[in-house]
Design a protein around this motif. Structure first.
Motif, PDB file in Angstrom:
ATOM      1  N   ALA A  38       8.930 -26.319 -27.838  1.00 29.83           N
ATOM      2  CA  ALA A  38      10.324 -26.667 -27.544  1.00 29.83           C
ATOM      3  C   ALA A  38      10.451 -27.125 -26.088  1.00 29.83           C
ATOM      4  O   ALA A  38      11.112 -28.128 -25.804  1.00 29.83           O
ATOM      5  N   ASP A  39       9.794 -26.416 -25.174  1.00 33.00           N
ATOM      6  CA  ASP A  39       9.834 -26.818 -23.758  1.00 33.00           C
ATOM      7  C   ASP A  39       9.254 -28.218 -23.569  1.00 33.00           C
ATOM      8  O   ASP A  39       9.817 -29.046 -22.856  1.00 33.00           O
ATOM      9  N   ALA A  40       8.118 -28.467 -24.227  1.00 30.98           N
ATOM     10  CA  ALA A  40       7.488 -29.785 -24.100  1.00 30.98           C
ATOM     11  C   ALA A  40       8.419 -30.871 -24.656  1.00 30.98           C
ATOM     12  O   ALA A  40       8.556 -31.943 -24.057  1.00 30.98           O
ATOM     13  N   ALA A  41       9.102 -30.579 -25.765  1.00 34.81           N
ATOM     14  CA  ALA A  41      10.022 -31.556 -26.366  1.00 34.81           C
ATOM     15  C   ALA A  41      11.226 -31.807 -25.463  1.00 34.81           C
ATOM     16  O   ALA A  41      11.687 -32.945 -25.314  1.00 34.81           O
ATOM     17  N   ILE A  42      11.718 -30.730 -24.846  1.00 39.24           N
ATOM     18  CA  ILE A  42      12.872 -30.866 -23.945  1.00 39.24           C
ATOM     19  C   ILE A  42      12.491 -31.698 -22.719  1.00 39.24           C
ATOM     20  O   ILE A  42      13.223 -32.594 -22.296  1.00 39.24           O
ATOM     21  N   ILE A  43      11.325 -31.426 -22.162  1.00 41.13           N
ATOM     22  CA  ILE A  43      10.872 -32.176 -20.976  1.00 41.13           C
ATOM     23  C   ILE A  43      10.697 -33.655 -21.336  1.00 41.13           C
ATOM     24  O   ILE A  43      11.135 -34.541 -20.595  1.00 41.13           O
ATOM     25  N   ALA A  44      10.089 -33.905 -22.482  1.00 41.66           N
ATOM     26  CA  ALA A  44       9.865 -35.300 -22.898  1.00 41.66           C
ATOM     27  C   ALA A  44      11.196 -36.037 -23.033  1.00 41.66           C
ATOM     28  O   ALA A  44      11.353 -37.167 -22.551  1.00 41.66           O
ATOM     29  N   ALA A  45      12.182 -35.372 -23.642  1.00 42.95           N
ATOM     30  CA  ALA A  45      13.493 -36.005 -23.832  1.00 42.95           C
ATOM     31  C   ALA A  45      14.195 -36.203 -22.490  1.00 42.95           C
ATOM     32  O   ALA A  45      14.771 -37.268 -22.226  1.00 42.95           O
ATOM     33  N   ALA A  46      14.129 -35.180 -21.632  1.00 41.74           N
ATOM     34  CA  ALA A  46      14.787 -35.274 -20.329  1.00 41.74           C
ATOM     35  C   ALA A  46      14.177 -36.405 -19.500  1.00 41.74           C
ATOM     36  O   ALA A  46      14.885 -37.120 -18.789  1.00 41.74           O
ATOM     37  N   GLN A  47      12.865 -36.583 -19.614  1.00 40.59           N
ATOM     38  CA  GLN A  47      12.229 -37.658 -18.837  1.00 40.59           C
ATOM     39  C   GLN A  47      12.615 -39.035 -19.363  1.00 40.59           C
ATOM     40  O   GLN A  47      12.779 -39.972 -18.590  1.00 40.59           O
ATOM     41  N   LYS A  48      12.797 -39.159 -20.689  1.00 42.29           N
ATOM     42  CA  LYS A  48      13.275 -40.441 -21.231  1.00 42.29           C
ATOM     43  C   LYS A  48      14.654 -40.753 -20.663  1.00 42.29           C
ATOM     44  O   LYS A  48      14.960 -41.877 -20.294  1.00 42.29           O
ATOM     45  N   MET A  49      15.497 -39.705 -20.596  1.00 40.99           N
ATOM     46  CA  MET A  49      16.842 -39.894 -20.052  1.00 40.99           C
ATOM     47  C   MET A  49      16.769 -40.265 -18.570  1.00 40.99           C
ATOM     48  O   MET A  49      17.471 -41.159 -18.100  1.00 40.99           O
ATOM     49  N   GLU A  50      15.907 -39.579 -17.829  1.00 41.80           N
ATOM     50  CA  GLU A  50      15.759 -39.869 -16.398  1.00 41.80           C
ATOM     51  C   GLU A  50      15.251 -41.296 -16.176  1.00 41.80           C
ATOM     52  O   GLU A  50      15.714 -41.995 -15.286  1.00 41.80           O
ATOM     53  N   HIS A  51      14.298 -41.708 -16.991  1.00 43.22           N
ATOM     54  CA  HIS A  51      13.735 -43.054 -16.806  1.00 43.22           C
ATOM     55  C   HIS A  51      14.774 -44.128 -17.072  1.00 43.22           C
ATOM     56  O   HIS A  51      14.822 -45.144 -16.381  1.00 43.22           O
ATOM     57  N   PHE A  52      15.635 -43.882 -18.064  1.00 40.99           N
ATOM     58  CA  PHE A  52      16.728 -44.826 -18.282  1.00 40.99           C
ATOM     59  C   PHE A  52      17.601 -44.873 -17.029  1.00 40.99           C
ATOM     60  O   PHE A  52      17.954 -45.951 -16.533  1.00 40.99           O
ATOM     61  N   GLU A  53      17.951 -43.688 -16.514  1.00 39.59           N
ATOM     62  CA  GLU A  53      18.848 -43.635 -15.354  1.00 39.59           C
ATOM     63  C   GLU A  53      18.221 -44.295 -14.130  1.00 39.59           C
ATOM     64  O   GLU A  53      18.893 -44.996 -13.376  1.00 39.59           O
ATOM     65  N   ILE A  54      16.916 -44.085 -13.939  1.00 39.00           N
ATOM     66  CA  ILE A  54      16.231 -44.702 -12.802  1.00 39.00           C
ATOM     67  C   ILE A  54      16.329 -46.228 -12.905  1.00 39.00           C
ATOM     68  O   ILE A  54      16.648 -46.918 -11.935  1.00 39.00           O
ATOM     69  N   ALA A  55      16.093 -46.758 -14.108  1.00 36.24           N
ATOM     70  CA  ALA A  55      16.179 -48.214 -14.298  1.00 36.24           C
ATOM     71  C   ALA A  55      17.605 -48.712 -14.061  1.00 36.24           C
ATOM     72  O   ALA A  55      17.830 -49.696 -13.340  1.00 36.24           O
ATOM     73  N   ALA A  56      18.579 -48.000 -14.636  1.00 32.59           N
ATOM     74  CA  ALA A  56      19.971 -48.460 -14.550  1.00 32.59           C
ATOM     75  C   ALA A  56      20.533 -48.343 -13.130  1.00 32.59           C
ATOM     76  O   ALA A  56      21.241 -49.241 -12.660  1.00 32.59           O
ATOM     77  N   TYR A  57      20.201 -47.244 -12.434  1.00 26.62           N
ATOM     78  CA  TYR A  57      20.677 -47.103 -11.052  1.00 26.62           C
ATOM     79  C   TYR A  57      20.008 -48.128 -10.141  1.00 26.62           C
ATOM     80  O   TYR A  57      20.629 -48.644  -9.214  1.00 26.62           O
ATOM     81  N   GLY A  58      18.741 -48.425 -10.408  1.00 26.77           N
ATOM     82  CA  GLY A  58      18.046 -49.433  -9.610  1.00 26.77           C
ATOM     83  C   GLY A  58      18.721 -50.793  -9.756  1.00 26.77           C
ATOM     84  O   GLY A  58      18.976 -51.488  -8.757  1.00 26.77           O
ATOM     85  N   THR A  59      19.050 -51.139 -10.983  1.00 30.29           N
ATOM     86  CA  THR A  59      19.735 -52.416 -11.243  1.00 30.29           C
ATOM     87  C   THR A  59      21.097 -52.443 -10.556  1.00 30.29           C
ATOM     88  O   THR A  59      21.444 -53.407  -9.867  1.00 30.29           O
ATOM     89  N   ALA A  60      21.863 -51.352 -10.751  1.00 26.77           N
ATOM     90  CA  ALA A  60      23.217 -51.303 -10.185  1.00 26.77           C
ATOM     91  C   ALA A  60      23.170 -51.386  -8.660  1.00 26.77           C
ATOM     92  O   ALA A  60      23.978 -52.085  -8.038  1.00 26.77           O
ATOM     93  N   ARG A  61      22.210 -50.689  -8.046  1.00 28.68           N
ATOM     94  CA  ARG A  61      22.074 -50.715  -6.587  1.00 28.68           C
ATOM     95  C   ARG A  61      21.776 -52.134  -6.094  1.00 28.68           C
ATOM     96  O   ARG A  61      22.372 -52.621  -5.149  1.00 28.68           O
ATOM     97  N   THR A  62      20.851 -52.810  -6.792  1.00 24.95           N
ATOM     98  CA  THR A  62      20.495 -54.175  -6.389  1.00 24.95           C
ATOM     99  C   THR A  62      21.680 -55.128  -6.555  1.00 24.95           C
ATOM    100  O   THR A  62      21.930 -55.971  -5.693  1.00 24.95           O
ATOM    101  N   LEU A  63      22.423 -54.967  -7.649  1.00 31.48           N
ATOM    102  CA  LEU A  63      23.610 -55.810  -7.853  1.00 31.48           C
ATOM    103  C   LEU A  63      24.616 -55.599  -6.718  1.00 31.48           C
ATOM    104  O   LEU A  63      25.199 -56.561  -6.205  1.00 31.48           O
TER     105      LEU A  63
END
Ligand SMILES: [Fe+2]
Length: 179
Positions: free
Chosen positions: A112-137
């Motif tokens: 369960a911990d491994a599944a939670i970490i995997a999901a949280a990292q997918k969410m973080e990676h989306f946010e990293i991409a989206a914040y990077g784009t927004a910052r550059t814009l």
């Protein structure tokens, strides 16, 4: 540009028009606001299933951080004279639904911990991409204050992602592999 979008709940199609870079920026901020508020809502549920103290603490800290990130987006929206609330961001909704379904099937506590970490990292990676784009814009539009606020959150998201990697490699996944 004329885009067709399907409403996530009633499935009807509607059109949106984004003619300027400012429109696109507004859309990006609303996307992030929707993503962060959905993540914030899902966090207690994920935290409840977390088994290791280290993971629970990381979630607790990120929950406080996310509350600040939501406020930061509200501040940005105010500065830009836009409404932070827009349509529900379906990609984040999908990631959350997936981990919820997965956790229904996962019984082993360390898995369960491994599944939670995997999901949280997918969410973080989306946010990293989206914040990077927004910052550059924002930088390109000469909105320095907005760009700085977005950069601040971007750094926090990167740190959270690194922390999750550390937790995964140090305990959760190792224990799950042994189970
Ligand atoms: Fe966030």
């Amino acid at each position: 540009m004329l885009c067709f979008r399907q409403h996530p709940y009633n499935k009807t199609y509607y059109t949106i028009r984004m003619t300027t870079m400012n429109d696109f920026m507004e859309h990006t901020i609303q996307e992030l606001y929707s993503a962060e508020t959905q993540a914030l809502e899902a966090m207690p549920q994920l935290m409840e299933r977390a088994q290791s103290e280290q993971l629970r603490q990381a979630f607790q800290q990120h929950q406080t951080e996310t509350e600040q990130q939501v406020q930061r987006l509200e501040q940005i929206a105010q500065q830009m004279g836009i409404d932070p609330e827009g349509e529900t961001y379906i990609a984040m909704q999908g990631l959350i639904e997936e981990v919820q379904n997965l956790l229904d099937e996962v019984e082993d506590t360390q898995v369960a911990d491994a599944a939670i970490i995997a999901a949280a990292q997918k969410m973080e990676h989306f946010e990293i991409a989206a914040y990077g784009t927004a910052r550059t814009l924002a930088q390109q539009a000469g909105k320095t204050e907005v760009a700085d606020l977005l950069e601040q959150t971007l750094q926090e998201e990167k740190q959270t992602d690194e922390k999750l990697t550390t937790i995964a490699t140090s305990s959760a996944n190792e224990k799950a592999a042994q189970a």
